[in-house]
Structures are given as structure tokens and as C-alpha cells.
Write a protein that holds these residues in place. Structure first.
Motif, short mmCIF file in Angstrom:
data_model
loop_
_atom_site.label_atom_id
_atom_site.label_comp_id
_atom_site.label_asym_id
_atom_site.label_seq_id
_atom_site.Cartn_x
_atom_site.Cartn_y
_atom_site.Cartn_z
N PHE A 145 59.46 22.80 35.61
CA PHE A 145 58.58 21.64 35.47
C PHE A 145 57.19 22.10 35.86
CE2 PHE A 145 60.67 17.92 34.19
CZ PHE A 145 61.96 17.92 34.68
N GLY A 146 56.37 22.41 34.87
CA GLY A 146 55.05 22.96 35.18
C GLY A 146 55.23 24.32 35.83
N PRO A 147 54.62 24.54 36.99
CA PRO A 147 54.79 25.83 37.65
C PRO A 147 56.05 25.91 38.50
CG PRO A 147 53.23 24.50 38.87
CD PRO A 147 53.67 23.67 37.70
N LYS A 148 56.76 24.78 38.68
CA LYS A 148 57.85 24.75 39.64
C LYS A 148 59.17 25.12 38.99
CE LYS A 148 58.64 21.92 43.56
NZ LYS A 148 58.06 22.66 44.64
N HIS A 149 59.84 26.12 39.54
CA HIS A 149 61.15 26.52 39.04
C HIS A 149 62.22 25.70 39.75
CE1 HIS A 149 64.69 29.38 39.10
NE2 HIS A 149 64.54 29.06 37.84
N ILE A 205 61.77 17.32 43.83
CA ILE A 205 60.71 17.31 42.82
C ILE A 205 60.08 15.93 42.81
CG2 ILE A 205 60.22 17.61 40.36
CD1 ILE A 205 61.13 20.14 41.47
N LYS A 206 58.77 15.90 42.65
CA LYS A 206 58.11 14.60 42.56
C LYS A 206 58.17 14.10 41.13
CE LYS A 206 54.59 15.44 45.97
NZ LYS A 206 53.19 15.72 46.10
N PRO A 207 58.48 12.82 40.94
CA PRO A 207 58.55 12.31 39.56
C PRO A 207 57.23 12.43 38.80
CG PRO A 207 59.62 10.79 41.06
CD PRO A 207 58.97 11.84 41.90
N PRO A 227 60.77 19.47 30.57
CA PRO A 227 60.57 20.77 31.19
C PRO A 227 60.68 21.90 30.16
CG PRO A 227 62.77 20.03 31.61
CD PRO A 227 62.08 18.92 30.87
N LYS A 228 60.22 23.07 30.59
CA LYS A 228 60.44 24.27 29.78
C LYS A 228 61.79 24.85 30.19
CE LYS A 228 55.93 25.67 30.73
NZ LYS A 228 55.27 24.38 30.55
N VAL A 229 62.67 24.98 29.25
CA VAL A 229 64.01 25.49 29.53
C VAL A 229 64.19 26.77 28.75
CG1 VAL A 229 66.46 24.96 29.49
CG2 VAL A 229 64.83 23.13 29.78
N ASN A 230 64.54 27.85 29.45
CA ASN A 230 64.83 29.11 28.77
C ASN A 230 66.33 29.36 28.84
OD1 ASN A 230 62.16 29.65 28.20
ND2 ASN A 230 61.83 30.57 30.20
N ILE A 231 66.92 29.58 27.70
CA ILE A 231 68.38 29.75 27.63
C ILE A 231 68.66 31.17 27.19
CG2 ILE A 231 70.49 28.89 26.58
CD1 ILE A 231 68.99 26.30 26.02
#
Lengths: 212, 173
Positions: free
Chosen positions: B31-35, B42-44, B51-55
Motif C-alpha cells: 500500500f504505497g510505500p508500506k509492505h 495500516i491506516k485506512p 494495492p500493488k500486488v506482485n505474484i
């Protein structure tokens, strides 16, 4: 006053050889209770002894009244201090260290501690999962379980006891309504503590506590 | 003294939402810079966008991603368990959900009461699913197990979850 003087006077001839004080020397030093002989002038005592006790001349029945140890020191069958003085306490042991003390104090006086735990249990029952320090989370388990046990019972008396502990009455009524379904089969252990990362401001170890 | 130290078991993700599984794929969520790690807070306000999801995996494999909240509306009374936030199917391995088919558009977490868990579940598909599934009628009372059974997805291959609670309206001092 008078007695130590006589003891000192009488002890000097006996313990010229040894400095040990013994009961026999004390008994011999004290005036014997059976006689009221005033000290003779030959012993040159500066103080005359007055015996305040009159009971030792009676026959030695002392069954019904407890023998006052202060009075019985001179009696012939008096052996030690222990039987006379009864120590009245609750059986509580006092240690110099914290051995065996299980109440968590949470760095607060008792009234604040109780208020803190009441507030924490109210919030946990309201929100279902809260994040606090580990010490507080493990201290409040007992009280959350108590509240759920009261709700399991369900009678009016228990409801009023719960209302006296939890700060918001809506939460008590909601608790009494849903606990029998939710925790009917579970025996105890209604909370779970999950340890988490320390708090940034003071590195306090934190934990989530949640209702199971 | 926990019976298991797996954070998914300790946090009761396995149990409330999923069954015990063996992770066979890697998924990293940002979520942004937070893994996202299991159980992080996490703050809403940082989760407004997906989010960016890498699979991980081969590009000829297809994956399905589901994001749910089992503690809706409140962890003490989860009457709407689970509330589904995002469903994406037919994601090729080694890419991210923008290459897949979004069955249910992303809705940001809005926990009203208490601390909620938000779970990302990744399944490996046996075959392209695209037309077999349509949007669920309502986001509430979703069942990830039944969804996986309906599409014959089997056990999950990767899972991660985070915690979020309502932010105070005024800026915290």
C-alpha cells in the motif's frame, strides 16, 4: 526500675565466673512470690521492693482465666514466653521480596487500577478487539472472563452485578443477550492475546486482546 | 504457549476464513510505500487505492485474488462476516491484478467499530474462469470457502492479512 536493680545486684556474685544469664539466676534474683519478706538492711539495697502481686499465695489453680504472662514470670512452673502471648493475625506471611504475590499492580494505586481495568473491559466488550500493552492485556483477562461468566448465568442479580462494573449499560444488555449463543459450550478462556510490535513512543510491548 | 506460531493461525485467519494450507506461491502486497506483513497495522487513509500486488509464478498459470474482512461490522459481533472488498480472477503468474479480470471492484476498508482484519487470499486456477463467475449479489456474508468451492479453486496458495481501525476524526496529538 526496681527489679533490674535487684537483678544487677544479685547477678554480680553469681556470674563473676561467666557472663551467661540464665533463668535460674533471674528466678533467684527476683523475690520469691511465696514470701513478702522485705529486704533486710544487711543487703544494703537502696530501693525497697514492693510486690504488686497478691495472687501467688493462692493455691495454684489457674484453669479458667488465661495466665497473664507478665504476672506469671515469677511462678514456679513458668518456663517460657511462648505460651502466654497469643499472636492474632490472618495467617498472612510477610516476605521482604515479592514471592507469591499475584495481583498485577499496573503502576497505579488501587482505585485507579480498578478504574483502568473497568474501562479496558468495557472497551473490549464494546469493540471486540483492542490494542494495549501486554501487562494490561494479561491483567484484564480475569475481569473479562468474570463478566462473561456473569452473563452466562443471566439472572437479575448477576445482571446488576455486571451493571456495577461495566461503565455503559447498553454493553451489559447486549452482552447478556448474545453470550449464551456465543459462549454456551465454551468453558472459560474467552479471550485471546496476540503479541505485536512495540509502541513507537516508549517501546512498550503491545498486544491485541480479543474475544474468542 | 500458543499451539502454533504461524501468524495466520495465531490471528485466527486460518479458522475463521480459510482452512489450513501450505503456501506454494509468493505474494507481496504494497500500500504505497508500506509492505504488508501478517498483522501489521495500516491506516485506512493509505488504502484508498488498490494495492500493488506482485505474484510469483509462470505466466501460463492463472491466479485469483480475493480481499475480505471477516470482522464486519465489529469483531465482537461479526454479523456480516465476511465483507468482500475485491475479487480479481485470471491473473497471469508473475504479474499484478491489473492484468486480470476484476469481478468485484475494489472498495477501501472502512472499519466502523473495533480493529478489523483484512485478508488477501491467492488461489491458483486450474482453468480460465472468466465467464463462469459473476459479481456476488452483495458484499456482505461472503464465504471465501464457498467461493473457492464453487470455482473449484482448492486450497489457497498464499495469504497475508493486516489490521485496520477507524482513524480518529481529529488529528491525533
Amino acid at each position: 526500675m526496681a527489679i533490674p536493680v535487684s537483678m544487677a545486684m544479685a547477678a554480680t556474685p553469681t556470674d563473676s565466673a561467666s557472663r551467661v544469664w540464665s533463668m535460674s539466676s533471674l528466678k533467684s534474683a527476683l523475690p520469691s512470690p511465696s514470701s513478702f519478706r522485705l529486704p533486710t538492711s544487711s543487703s544494703r539495697r537502696p530501693v525497697t521492693l514492693r510486690l504488686p502481686i497478691s495472687s501467688p499465695s493462692l493455691p495454684s489453680f489457674s484453669g479458667l482465666s488465661p495466665v497473664n504472662p507478665l504476672l506469671s514470670i515469677g511462678l514456679p512452673d513458668w518456663q517460657s514466653f511462648e505460651n502466654g502471648f497469643k499472636i492474632v493475625d490472618g495467617g498472612g506471611r510477610v516476605y521482604a521480596m515479592r514471592h507469591g504475590r499475584r495481583v498485577p499492580k499496573l503502576n497505579r494505586p488501587p482505585d485507579q487500577r480498578k478504574a483502568l481495568l473497568r474501562g479496558l473491559t468495557t472497551q473490549l466488550l464494546k469493540h471486540g478487539r483492542i490494542k494495549t500493552t501486554r501487562a494490561r492485556a494479561s491483567a484484564m483477562r480475569k475481569f473479562v472472563d468474570k463478566m462473561i461468566t456473569l452473563a452466562k448465568d443471566g439472572s437479575l442479580h448477576k445482571r446488576r452485578q455486571a451493571l456495577g462494573y461495566i461503565y455503559e449499560k447498553q454493553i451489559v444488555h447486549a452482552l447478556f443477550a448474545e453470550v449464551p449463543d456465543r459462549y454456551g459450550e465454551r468453558n472459560g478462556g474467552y479471550t485471546r492475546i496476540i503479541r505485536t510490535l512495540p509502541r513507537r513512543g516508549d517501546n512498550a510491548p503491545m498486544a491485541y486482546i480479543e474475544l474468542v | 504457549m500458543a499451539a502454533s506460531i504461524d501468524p495466520l493461525v495465531v490471528g485466527r485467519v486460518i479458522g475463521d476464513v480459510l482452512d489450513m494450507f501450505i503456501p506454494t506461491a509468493n505474494m507481496s502486497v504494497y500500500f504505497g510505500p508500506k509492505h504488508i506483513t501478517n498483522g501489521c497495522e495500516i491506516k485506512p487513509s493509505t488504502t484508498l487505492n488498490p494495492p500493488k500486488v506482485n505474484i510469483s509464478g509462470h505466466s501460463d498459470e492463472l491466479y485469483t485474488l480475493v480481499m475480505t474482512d471477516p470482522d464486519a461490522p465489529s469483531p465482537s459481533e461479526p454479523s456480516l462476516r465476511e465483507w468482500v472488498h475485491w475479487i480479481v480472477v485470471d491473473i497471469p503468474g508473475g504479474t499484478n491484478p491489473s492484468k486480470g479480470k476484476e469481478i468485484l471492484p475494489y472498495m477501501e476498508p472502512k472499519p466502523p467499530v473495533g480493529i478489523h482484519r483484512y485478508i488477501f487470499v491467492l488461489f491458483r486456477q486450474n482453468s480460465p474462469v472468466g465467464l463462469m463467475v459473476q459479481q456476488p449479489l452483495s458484499r456482505a456474508n461472503f464465504s471465501t470457502r464457498m467461493f473457492a468451492g464453487h470455482l473449484d479453486l482448492g486450497l489457497p496458495v498464499a495469504t497475508v492479512y493486516f489490521n485496520a481501525q477507524k482513524e480518529p476524526a481529529s488529528r491525533r496529538r
